[in-house]
Design a protein around this motif. Structure first.
Motif, mmCIF file in Angstrom:
data_model
loop_
_atom_site.group_PDB
_atom_site.id
_atom_site.type_symbol
_atom_site.label_atom_id
_atom_site.label_comp_id
_atom_site.label_asym_id
_atom_site.label_seq_id
_atom_site.Cartn_x
_atom_site.Cartn_y
_atom_site.Cartn_z
ATOM 1 N N UNK A 110 -2.702 -1.892 -5.253
ATOM 2 C CA UNK A 110 -4.081 -2.361 -5.173
ATOM 3 C C UNK A 110 -4.547 -2.436 -3.723
ATOM 4 N N UNK A 111 -3.695 -2.955 -2.851
ATOM 5 C CA UNK A 111 -4.100 -3.184 -1.462
ATOM 6 C C UNK A 111 -4.039 -1.925 -0.601
ATOM 7 N N UNK A 112 -3.252 -0.946 -1.016
ATOM 8 C CA UNK A 112 -3.085 0.230 -0.164
ATOM 9 C C UNK A 112 -3.749 1.463 -0.764
ATOM 10 N N UNK A 113 -4.672 1.226 -1.700
ATOM 11 C CA UNK A 113 -5.501 2.324 -2.181
ATOM 12 C C UNK A 113 -4.918 3.107 -3.344
ATOM 13 N N UNK A 180 4.595 5.779 -0.932
ATOM 14 C CA UNK A 180 3.259 5.740 -0.345
ATOM 15 C C UNK A 180 2.665 4.322 -0.387
ATOM 16 N N UNK A 182 4.555 1.270 -1.355
ATOM 17 C CA UNK A 182 5.468 0.126 -1.375
ATOM 18 C C UNK A 182 5.588 -0.522 0.001
ATOM 19 N N UNK A 183 4.985 -1.692 0.173
ATOM 20 C CA UNK A 183 5.031 -2.332 1.496
ATOM 21 C C UNK A 183 6.443 -2.808 1.829
ATOM 22 N N UNK A 186 8.254 0.255 3.073
ATOM 23 C CA UNK A 186 7.729 0.744 4.351
ATOM 24 C C UNK A 186 8.029 -0.230 5.481
ATOM 25 N N UNK A 187 8.085 -1.531 5.163
ATOM 26 C CA UNK A 187 8.462 -2.488 6.206
ATOM 27 C C UNK A 187 9.905 -2.265 6.636
ATOM 28 N N UNK A 190 9.679 1.643 8.478
ATOM 29 C CA UNK A 190 8.903 1.742 9.708
ATOM 30 C C UNK A 190 9.152 0.596 10.678
#
Lengths: 273, 75
Positions: A110-113, A180, A182-183, A186-187, A190
């Protein structure tokens, strides 16, 4: 065995120990209750944003302070809400032990489009708390078989399963995600917060003798979200890099020749978690 | 590193638009609640666009192209 199992596994993997599903772990521990409240009653949006923003800001600092604070953040992840990758067979065992199965919308997507999707399979107290505090959300209550069916569907689609804790070791959810959006993942990739998305207890290994290269475009390659599968077109060989493999098992499930299997990290001698 | 600047005064309801966030091929941008809601059960009153993964931004400029309010800048 991972460090969480050593403390909370009682001889099995931590997420297969029924004690870690007990709602009393939350009801009798105010700190854990605070974590559960901050992701249900308050705002999961804010939670996702705030924890990820911290990871980003730490990553901007010069060394050695960055390394020190990254270590602190990794420790904090255990006291907050994060998870560990599990292959489908372990995810199916988890839903058998869990109670109060309910699927809520994926807030990362939802938050990342991303497309609004019900892919966040929750257990325990969430079933009661979510409709109470977020009546606007579309949710789906399920029995064990319904949950298993959905897990298999997500596996087909290529979503990686990860079991999430709300302060280790309370098992609260299975996240089913794509890189693409999953925060948590990606945390890790990255910003180096390894404990926000721990690798599974397994790594995938390939038997070259059984692999027939799928007639030129190996299906396992596009299933891997971690870039762990390398293709050598000249020798028509597929190789899996165990240091990059998260042990989700998606490549194995796509192989018609059963050329890929999951083995435990110990057996494979891979110490990268 | 690329700096992505978001003008809060030009973009008042990013949660209803989402154009820049969806357009980014690398998933750099995130819809973020500006503040923690004051009480349980209340949705965040105000959202912003936050360049969460700007470490991977390659300045392709797609976010600027799609923004109907001209609220984004690359520095």
């Amino acid at each position: 065995m991972c460090d969480i199992c050593e403390k909370h596994g009682k001889g099995v993997k931590w997420y297969l120990n029924p004690e870690n599903f007990d709602d009393d772990l939350v009801l009798k521990d105010p700190r854990r209750m605070k974590v559960v409240e901050s992701i249900t009653a308050y705002s999961l949006e804010y939670y996702v944003y705030n924890s990820s923003r911290l990871a980003r800001l730490v990553n901007m600092l010069p060394q050695p302070i960055r390394a020190v604070l990254t270590a602190v953040a990794n420790k904090m992840a255990y006291d907050l809400h994060a998870g560990q990758v599990v292959p489908l067979e372990d995810a199916l065992k988890i839903v058998e032990i869990a109670h109060n199965h309910v699927v809520i919308p994926c807030y990362c997507r939802r938050l990342t489009g991303g497309k609004e999707e019900l892919t966040c399979l929750n257990f325990g107290l969430v079933k009661e708390l979510w409709p109470k505090y977020r009546p606007q959300d579309n949710i789906l209550e399920l029995d064990v078989n319904g949950a298993k069916e959905l897990l298999r569907e997500w596996d087909e689609k290529g979503y990686v399963h990860a079991v999430f804790w709300a302060k280790v070791p309370y098992v609260i959810a299975i996240c089913n995600c794509e890189k693409r959006y999953c925060t948590a993942l990606r945390n890790r990739l990255l910003y180096g917060i390894k404990n926000s998305y721990k690798k599974s207890h397994y790594v995938a290994v390939i038997d070259e003798n059984l692999c027939d290269f799928c007639g030129g475009s190996p299906r396992c390659v596009s299933r891997c979200q971690f870039g762990a599968i390398r293709v050598d077109r000249d020798s028509r060989k597929v190789a899996i890099r165990s240091d990059l493999c998260f042990g989700c098992g998606l490549c194995r499930d796509a192989c018609d020749n059963q050329a890929i299997r999951l083995v435990s990290r110990e057996e494979a001698g891979v110490k990268v978690w | 590193m690329v700096k992505i600047k978001f003008d809060e005064e030009k973009c008042l309801k990013p949660e209803e638009c989402m154009e820049c966030i969806r357009a980014c091929p690398l998933g750099v941008l995130m819809l973020a609640p500006k503040k923690k809601p004051p009480n349980p059960g209340i949705p965040p009153p105000r959202y912003i666009v936050y360049p969460l993964y700007d470490v991977v931004c390659n300045r392709c400029g797609k976010c600027l192209e799609v923004c109907p309010k001209g609220a984004l800048k690359l520095i």
